[in-house]
Motif scaffolding. Sequence first.
Motif, PDB file in Angstrom:
ATOM      1  N   SER A 183       2.295  -4.042  12.361  1.00  0.00           N
ATOM      2  CA  SER A 183       1.200  -4.364  11.431  1.00  0.00           C
ATOM      3  C   SER A 183       1.739  -4.752  10.063  1.00  0.00           C
ATOM      4  O   SER A 183       1.325  -5.752   9.466  1.00  0.00           O
ATOM      5  CB  SER A 183       0.257  -3.166  11.300  1.00  0.00           C
ATOM      6  N   GLU A 214       3.258  -8.212  10.158  1.00  0.00           N
ATOM      7  CA  GLU A 214       2.280  -9.300  10.120  1.00  0.00           C
ATOM      8  C   GLU A 214       1.676  -9.473   8.732  1.00  0.00           C
ATOM      9  O   GLU A 214       1.511 -10.602   8.240  1.00  0.00           O
ATOM     10  CB  GLU A 214       1.157  -9.058  11.133  1.00  0.00           C
ATOM     11  N   LEU A 215       1.362  -8.375   8.077  1.00  0.00           N
ATOM     12  CA  LEU A 215       0.738  -8.466   6.756  1.00  0.00           C
ATOM     13  C   LEU A 215       1.716  -9.002   5.720  1.00  0.00           C
ATOM     14  O   LEU A 215       1.338  -9.792   4.843  1.00  0.00           O
ATOM     15  CB  LEU A 215       0.195  -7.102   6.343  1.00  0.00           C
ATOM     16  N   ASN A 246      -0.683 -12.252   6.262  1.00  0.00           N
ATOM     17  CA  ASN A 246      -2.037 -11.908   6.717  1.00  0.00           C
ATOM     18  C   ASN A 246      -2.815 -13.162   7.122  1.00  0.00           C
ATOM     19  O   ASN A 246      -3.940 -13.400   6.692  1.00  0.00           O
ATOM     20  CB  ASN A 246      -2.796 -11.133   5.625  1.00  0.00           C
ATOM     21  N   GLN A 281      -6.284 -12.913   8.307  1.00  0.00           N
ATOM     22  CA  GLN A 281      -7.223 -12.479   7.273  1.00  0.00           C
ATOM     23  C   GLN A 281      -7.914 -11.156   7.618  1.00  0.00           C
ATOM     24  O   GLN A 281      -9.139 -11.050   7.606  1.00  0.00           O
ATOM     25  CB  GLN A 281      -8.256 -13.578   6.998  1.00  0.00           C
ATOM     26  N   PHE A 282      -7.118 -10.148   7.903  1.00  0.00           N
ATOM     27  CA  PHE A 282      -7.659  -8.809   8.073  1.00  0.00           C
ATOM     28  C   PHE A 282      -8.201  -8.316   6.741  1.00  0.00           C
ATOM     29  O   PHE A 282      -7.670  -8.625   5.668  1.00  0.00           O
ATOM     30  CB  PHE A 282      -6.582  -7.862   8.587  1.00  0.00           C
ATOM     31  N   PHE A 285      -6.722  -2.204   6.313  1.00  0.00           N
ATOM     32  CA  PHE A 285      -5.590  -1.634   7.032  1.00  0.00           C
ATOM     33  C   PHE A 285      -5.751  -0.126   7.040  1.00  0.00           C
ATOM     34  O   PHE A 285      -6.062   0.485   6.011  1.00  0.00           O
ATOM     35  CB  PHE A 285      -4.274  -2.028   6.368  1.00  0.00           C
ATOM     36  N   LEU A 341       3.096  -2.563   1.276  1.00  0.00           N
ATOM     37  CA  LEU A 341       2.039  -3.548   1.015  1.00  0.00           C
ATOM     38  C   LEU A 341       1.752  -3.643  -0.478  1.00  0.00           C
ATOM     39  O   LEU A 341       1.532  -4.735  -1.015  1.00  0.00           O
ATOM     40  CB  LEU A 341       0.776  -3.172   1.782  1.00  0.00           C
ATOM     41  N   HIS A 384      -0.091  -7.089  -1.314  1.00  0.00           N
ATOM     42  CA  HIS A 384      -1.002  -7.342  -0.199  1.00  0.00           C
ATOM     43  C   HIS A 384      -2.206  -6.409  -0.172  1.00  0.00           C
ATOM     44  O   HIS A 384      -2.988  -6.451   0.782  1.00  0.00           O
ATOM     45  CB  HIS A 384      -0.246  -7.263   1.124  1.00  0.00           C
ATOM     46  N   LEU A 409      -7.432  -4.969   2.045  1.00  0.00           N
ATOM     47  CA  LEU A 409      -6.355  -5.944   1.941  1.00  0.00           C
ATOM     48  C   LEU A 409      -6.748  -7.142   1.084  1.00  0.00           C
ATOM     49  O   LEU A 409      -7.916  -7.550   1.068  1.00  0.00           O
ATOM     50  CB  LEU A 409      -5.965  -6.435   3.336  1.00  0.00           C
ATOM     51  N   GLY A 422      -8.715 -11.004   2.518  1.00  0.00           N
ATOM     52  CA  GLY A 422      -9.673 -10.853   3.603  1.00  0.00           C
ATOM     53  C   GLY A 422     -10.915 -11.702   3.368  1.00  0.00           C
ATOM     54  O   GLY A 422     -11.159 -12.197   2.263  1.00  0.00           O
TER      55      GLY A 422
END
Length: 426
Positions: free
Chosen positions: A72, A75-76, A80, A83-84, A87, A98, A103, A244, A247
């Motif tokens: 995770s 990926e972030l 991202n 576009q989550f 988290f 992050l 992030h 995040l 998003g």
Amino acid sequence: MTNLMWKAMPWLKGPMTFAACFLSIFGTTLQAEQLRVLTSMPPSFYQPFVTAFGARFPDVEVAMLNKNTNASVDELLRGNERQFDVFWSSSPEAFELLLQNGHLAVSETSGAPEVYSFAYSALGWTQKRSGPAAKTAGWDALLSSDRTGTIAMARPSRSGSTHMMLERTLQVRGWQEGWAYLLELAGNLSTITARSFTVLDGVANGRFDVGLTIDFLAHARTEDNLAFVYGTPVMVTPARVGILAGGNAPTAARHFVDFVISDAGQRLLTAPDIARTPHSASIRAEATAPYHQVLEDALTLNWLEYDAALASERYWAVNALFDAFVFEVFETRREAWRRLRALEAQREAPTVEMHRIRRLLTSIPIGEADVGNEGQTTSGNAFATLSDQQKDSVQSWRTASQRSLHEADSLLRVLEQRVAQDVVRD
């Protein structure tokens, strides 16, 4: 009326979007706002939250993607792209990474990062319940020769909670003493699994006797007759949820996080099928399960806080060192420990050579000060694509690991031949 719909998303490959995935599942055009949550939590944990949140916000569709913490973070940090919005993880150092790389969303009112503690966790091990189970025990109990081949753990580079166990060991015992413990523990391992959940499964089905894990995963498996033992000293760490940056649904994300840390969300944590210790002191006071008191006592003592910032600075390096000195040479290291213990059992007192072999098997020739810069993730793809410096470090660490094991093997051969000759003479 639009009802909340949730879906535990599998690992999505290729350009397929969340919207396209939902269209393929439900066959209709989506009208509601969509909230995308990336989490390392199992479905048994997050489903009750999604259901309760949906009752309050029926016009929000929640798409959950379950992915281990390290993947995770990877990926972030790479942008991202999917576009989550939220988290959700038990790993405090993941949020530090992050935060360091920009992030996490920032509150428009306070200017503070939008990350919040929602529960407390601690580490230990699970085993089959047989009679009254101990609530706590010293970690050194796992080094006993009676435990050889009976313990399982997840690979730290694939499990955020196991990485936290490594860091907890290094922070409590110190760098060299911590690695000495971990390298000796490797001699008692039965296996190193890919996921934390597999450790619990293996204990439940009798594949091994002891599984290193985080408390809530074991507490939620009472139907498997599992008991959890907190390793002492108990170091409590906060689990977190954060909004995040980048998003698509910041308002829905705010509502979701607010619910998780609300009294209603905190009370959900104490349900037997979730079995977590709430962050809220007032809700913790309502909890009755015995394990809550263990964490409450640890919070009261507060003798040593878990340093998530330090852990984040060397996040990659600690995982890479474990891979080089344990995971990639697992069978060789475990066999070396078996041979040394067999020799020690035949002697009333260890010889000078045995002491030297033990030092080789419990030493890591890399200083704590040498890994700080390696552990920092300052570029978006540092996890996915190693820098030249990181590649050089990995190769150097592998060489050092193999050299120490080769030297130990040579000394073991000499001692084994000597013992064999003594037996012939007798």
